[in-house]
Design a protein around this motif. Structure first.
Motif, short mmCIF file in Angstrom:
data_model
loop_
_atom_site.label_atom_id
_atom_site.label_comp_id
_atom_site.label_asym_id
_atom_site.label_seq_id
_atom_site.Cartn_x
_atom_site.Cartn_y
_atom_site.Cartn_z
N ALA A 120 -21.28 -4.16 9.80
CA ALA A 120 -20.14 -3.94 8.92
C ALA A 120 -18.93 -4.65 9.51
N VAL A 121 -18.04 -5.07 8.63
CA VAL A 121 -16.84 -5.80 9.04
C VAL A 121 -15.61 -4.97 8.67
N ILE A 122 -14.71 -4.80 9.64
CA ILE A 122 -13.44 -4.13 9.40
C ILE A 122 -12.35 -5.20 9.30
N ARG A 123 -11.55 -5.11 8.25
CA ARG A 123 -10.39 -5.99 8.12
C ARG A 123 -9.13 -5.16 8.34
N PHE A 124 -8.16 -5.76 9.02
CA PHE A 124 -6.95 -5.07 9.40
C PHE A 124 -5.73 -5.69 8.72
N ALA A 125 -4.65 -4.92 8.67
CA ALA A 125 -3.44 -5.36 7.98
C ALA A 125 -2.84 -6.61 8.60
#
Length: 400
Positions: free
Chosen positions: A141-146
């Motif tokens: 899974a990939v987390i994208r951040f602000a």
């Protein structure tokens, strides 16, 4: 060749997120906590750690770090809102631990976080990392951040609270359920309360009255008193640890109550005030690569005092299952975790809702019946406080 160990990304640096990272690292699994705040928030006043939560802290190696800051109340004392008459008492120090296998503690939330951080060690928490989206791939899974950064992991744990960005991104939007009540809470230094002789004893005080209730207990090795005052408040919908209430409004809400309560409230300069929400129990909180923990999975009202305890139970169970799985067994581990934890947390969510009404009955037959039921409280709560999360998991997975 030993199976490849998974890399785990945890979203949320509260008690549950820090605890699961400790559990994973103790099993040789790389785990990094991504926290949106630029510094960890040590607000939130006090919490109660029951025997079930204490067992989890002991498993994580954190209980001894907390012992100096915690208080072990001598008893729980239920009082009548106006007269101050003690209606029901239950011993805590000594007898509680004998029955449930660990003590009952009252402690500052900040002290728990600091103990967890000390056990976790440096480099495990990335601050200023606000999750905006989580997407699953074939292998992770990939987390994208602000801030535009991304991180990929074999598993993502959403421990980011009742307004979880992970839950919203992976499972879609849902609405928090407003209870129609507000909670005022604060820490009051004991040196402001020396004129209240009852506070010389370390007691868990529960004052029950019509339409509202008041709970107080010592923390910080007895140097401060934590209180929670719950009042009807259909117009106040702000759910935030940092929002301040008006002392005059709080005192007015408890007009006519016993001086024990009103004098504590008068000694508080800036009480925190937050609307009390929970969520309906979820049917599913795990996919092959993403799962939820603590309030992100099963937000509950504070009327069982089990929010932090359930996050700790979640953490040790999930860490144990991932530690036994290897990178190829992540999906099975996450679903096993959900199966192990969901029935218990559903019951606690429902029970926490019911307790609000139970604590706020008007004087009369219903209140007297409630007080009679409270005499059986240790037996009624044994399933909560006597629970051993890891022991129960081993029983569920033991071969027949």
């Amino acid at each position: 060749m030993a199976p490849k160990r998974p890399y785990v990304a945890v979203v949320g640096g509260g008690i549950g997120g820090l605890a699961v990272a400790i559990g994973l690292r103790k099993q040789g699994i790389e785990a990094v906590v991504h926290e949106q705040a630029r510094e960890l928030d040590h607000q939130g006043a006090g919490i109660a750690i029951g025997a079930n939560g204490h067992r989890a802290l002991r498993h994580l190696g954190v209980a001894d770090r907390l012992a100096g800051a915690a208080v072990e109340p001598v008893r729980a004392d239920f009082r009548h809102w106006r007269t101050g008459r003690s209606t029901v008492t239950h011993a805590l120090a000594g007898g509680y631990a004998d029955r449930f296998g660990a003590p009952f503690w009252t402690v500052e939330r900040a002290a728990v976080q600091q103990a967890l951080l000390a056990e976790l060690g440096p480099g495990a928490v990335r601050l200023g990392a606000r999750c905006t989206e989580v997407t699953q791939t074939g292998a992770g899974a990939v987390i994208r951040f602000a801030d535009g950064a991304e991180t990929e992991a074999d598993a993502v744990i959403g421990a980011d609270g009742i307004h979880s960005a992970v839950r919203h991104s992976v499972f879609g939007p849902d609405e928090a359920v407003f209870s129609g009540t507000s909670g005022y809470r604060a820490l009051v230094p004991m040196d402001r309360l020396g004129h209240i002789p009852e506070l010389a004893e370390r007691v868990l005080w529960l004052w029950l009255g019509p339409g509202r209730h008041f709970i107080a207990y010592p923390v910080a090795d007895g140097a401060a008193l934590n209180f929670l005052a719950v009042v009807p408040d259909a117009q106040w919908t702000v759910e935030s640890w940092s929002t301040e209430g008006e002392s005059a409004e709080l005192l007015a809400a408890f007009e006519g109550w016993h001086p024990f309560v009103t004098e504590i409230l008068a000694a508080c300069e800036r009480p925190g005030r937050w609307a009390l929400y929970d969520r309906e129990p979820r049917r599913v909180w795990s996919t092959d690569r993403v799962t939820l923990l603590g309030d992100a999975a099963h937000a509950m009202l504070p009327h069982h005092g089990q929010g932090a305890n359930q996050s700790l139970e979640d953490a040790v169970v999930l860490a144990h299952l991932l530690g036994s799985a290897g990178a190829d067994g992540v999906a099975q581990a996450l679903r096993s975790y959900e199966r192990a934890r969901r029935p218990r947390t559903r019951l606690l969510q429902a029970g926490s809702r019911k307790n609000a009404a139970c604590f706020q009955l008007p004087d009369g037959p219903e209140a007297r019946a409630r007080d009679e039921r409270l005499t059986r409280l240790p037996d009624d709560l044994a399933w909560i406080h006597g629970h051993d999360a890891l022991g129960a998991l081993r029983e569920q997975t033991a071969p027949v």
